[in-house]
Design an enzyme around this catalytic site. Structure first.
Site, PDB file in Angstrom:
ATOM      1  N   HIS A  11       0.851  -1.198   0.000  1.00 58.02           N
ATOM      2  CA  HIS A  11       0.000   0.000   0.000  1.00 58.02           C
ATOM      3  C   HIS A  11       0.882   1.242   0.000  1.00 58.02           C
ATOM      4  O   HIS A  11       2.098   1.169   0.176  1.00 58.02           O
ATOM      5  CB  HIS A  11      -0.889   0.034   1.248  1.00 58.02           C
ATOM      6  CG  HIS A  11      -0.128   0.265   2.517  1.00 58.02           C
ATOM      7  ND1 HIS A  11       0.621  -0.726   3.125  1.00 58.02           N
ATOM      8  CD2 HIS A  11       0.022   1.369   3.293  1.00 58.02           C
ATOM      9  CE1 HIS A  11       1.192  -0.241   4.211  1.00 58.02           C
ATOM     10  NE2 HIS A  11       0.856   1.032   4.341  1.00 58.02           N
ATOM     11  N   ASP A  33       0.432   5.158   1.918  1.00 58.53           N
ATOM     12  CA  ASP A  33      -0.428   5.764   2.935  1.00 58.53           C
ATOM     13  C   ASP A  33      -1.242   6.921   2.362  1.00 58.53           C
ATOM     14  O   ASP A  33      -0.729   7.730   1.582  1.00 58.53           O
ATOM     15  CB  ASP A  33       0.413   6.296   4.101  1.00 58.53           C
ATOM     16  CG  ASP A  33       1.279   5.212   4.733  1.00 58.53           C
ATOM     17  OD1 ASP A  33       0.875   4.036   4.732  1.00 58.53           O
ATOM     18  OD2 ASP A  33       2.369   5.562   5.238  1.00 58.53           O
ATOM     19  N   HIS A  49       4.869   0.466   0.280  1.00 63.65           N
ATOM     20  CA  HIS A  49       5.559  -0.288   1.325  1.00 63.65           C
ATOM     21  C   HIS A  49       4.686  -1.413   1.858  1.00 63.65           C
ATOM     22  O   HIS A  49       3.476  -1.442   1.633  1.00 63.65           O
ATOM     23  CB  HIS A  49       6.079   0.624   2.436  1.00 63.65           C
ATOM     24  CG  HIS A  49       5.024   1.450   3.105  1.00 63.65           C
ATOM     25  ND1 HIS A  49       4.560   2.641   2.575  1.00 63.65           N
ATOM     26  CD2 HIS A  49       4.331   1.270   4.256  1.00 63.65           C
ATOM     27  CE1 HIS A  49       3.637   3.142   3.373  1.00 63.65           C
ATOM     28  NE2 HIS A  49       3.462   2.334   4.400  1.00 63.65           N
ATOM     29  N   ARG A  96       5.550   6.871  14.043  1.00 69.65           N
ATOM     30  CA  ARG A  96       5.409   7.414  12.690  1.00 69.65           C
ATOM     31  C   ARG A  96       4.900   8.843  12.727  1.00 69.65           C
ATOM     32  O   ARG A  96       3.925   9.144  13.411  1.00 69.65           O
ATOM     33  CB  ARG A  96       4.431   6.567  11.885  1.00 69.65           C
ATOM     34  CG  ARG A  96       4.269   7.082  10.465  1.00 69.65           C
ATOM     35  CD  ARG A  96       3.365   6.198   9.652  1.00 69.65           C
ATOM     36  NE  ARG A  96       2.220   6.951   9.194  1.00 69.65           N
ATOM     37  CZ  ARG A  96       1.204   6.436   8.525  1.00 69.65           C
ATOM     38  NH1 ARG A  96       1.187   5.144   8.258  1.00 69.65           N
ATOM     39  NH2 ARG A  96       0.207   7.191   8.144  1.00 69.65           N
TER      40      ARG A  96
END
Ligand code: AKG
Ligand code: FE2
Length: 280
Positions: free
Chosen positions: A99, A101, A254, A269
């Protein structure tokens, strides 16, 4: 440490290893060099960093405005930091499929800075795939086929009230009331930072082509996905204490590997804000 020694060493498949840099002491000029490197290589990796949560926030703000992810649990002490966490008891990890983000947003997040906080004794690597190269290596006929297409992206099937995470032991990720409307992006975008063409569809959030049903869209979508995940254009990053990855969501995909059951893994993150994407 002298910041002028930044070196970027291209890695096989995708991304570059950054050397000669202390991420806790980045100045504006170095931040500019990091941004340019990020846009060129898609993902930068760093080793042996000592980055407090405050340093992490400071670094992110030097790269781009912070975009707080509305699905991930935040660390209450630092609301800008999302916890990407899997406990020893949980089976499901976050991001365990290809995917990119926030492609479901109208202005998709530019990227993320992910800092390793607690790692399993082994496993838990993250794969990155190069979407510049994915576009470049399409055959001419497919390039023509996708040139003017636009695709619909959404998040409800993943994070929504009835989304995939509700069926897992990470149910906190699927909450009602924060579903996103679908958004539409060109299939081939012009990367806003590098000016290069990028293939911008991903298995996690791309639902269908505009004007076509999902069923009609699947054959071409699956062909593009299979092409983009070719191991020849993928780099596997093995995290160590002190490792940091900074990726560009437009130029890469990723995939967080989930091969460390029974062990704890915690990453911090910070998501970097982006902009609406234009056709190439
Ligand atoms: O845990 C990882 O390595 C990456 C997880 C992920 O997909 C993300 O943080 O966006
Ligand atoms: Fe992700």
């Amino acid at each position: 440490m002298l910041q002028t020694t930044l070196r970027l060493r291209a890695l096989p498949g995708c991304g570059a290893m950054a050397e000669g840099i202390d991420l806790a002491a980045v100045d504006r000029e170095t931040a500019g060099a990091l941004r340019r490197g990020l846009f060129e290589h898609g993902v930068l990796f760093f080793r042996d960093q000592t980055l407090s949560p405050e340093d992490h926030i400071r670094l992110a703000e030097l790269i781009a405005p912070i975009d707080v992810n509305r699905f991930f649990p935040a660390d209450s002490r630092w609301p800008m930091i999302a916890k990407v966490e899997k406990t020893a008891e949980q089976q499901t990890n976050i991001g365990g499929g290809w995917h990119t983000d926030h492609s479901y947003d109208v202005a998709p997040a530019m990227g993320s800075i992910l800092v390793a906080r607690e790692l399993p004794p082994s496993g838990g690597d993250t794969l990155f795939a190069d979407m510049y190269a994915a576009y470049e290596t399409l055959d001419e006929e497919t390039k023509r086929e996708v040139a003017t297409l636009r695709a619909v992206h959404g998040s409800d099937h993943v994070f929504g009230e009835k989304g995939a995470y509700t069926q897992t032991d990470q149910p906190a990720l699927a909450r009602g009331g924060i579903e996103t409307p679908e958004s539409v992006h060109p299939v081939v975008i012009r990367h806003p930072g590098s000016g290069k063409k990028v293939l911008y569809v991903n298995p996690g959030f791309t639902l269908r082509f505009e004007g076509r049903t999902r069923e009609e869209s699947l054959p071409l979508l699956m062909k593009l996905f299979a092409h983009a995940m070719d191991p020849a254009r993928v780099y596997r990053f093995a995290w160590r204490p002190g490792s940091v990855a900074m990726w560009d969501n437009r130029a890469t995909w990723h995939f967080a590997l989930n091969d460390y059951h029974g062990h704890y893994r915690l990453m911090h993150r910070i998501t970097l804000g982006g902009e609406p994407l234009q056709a190439a």
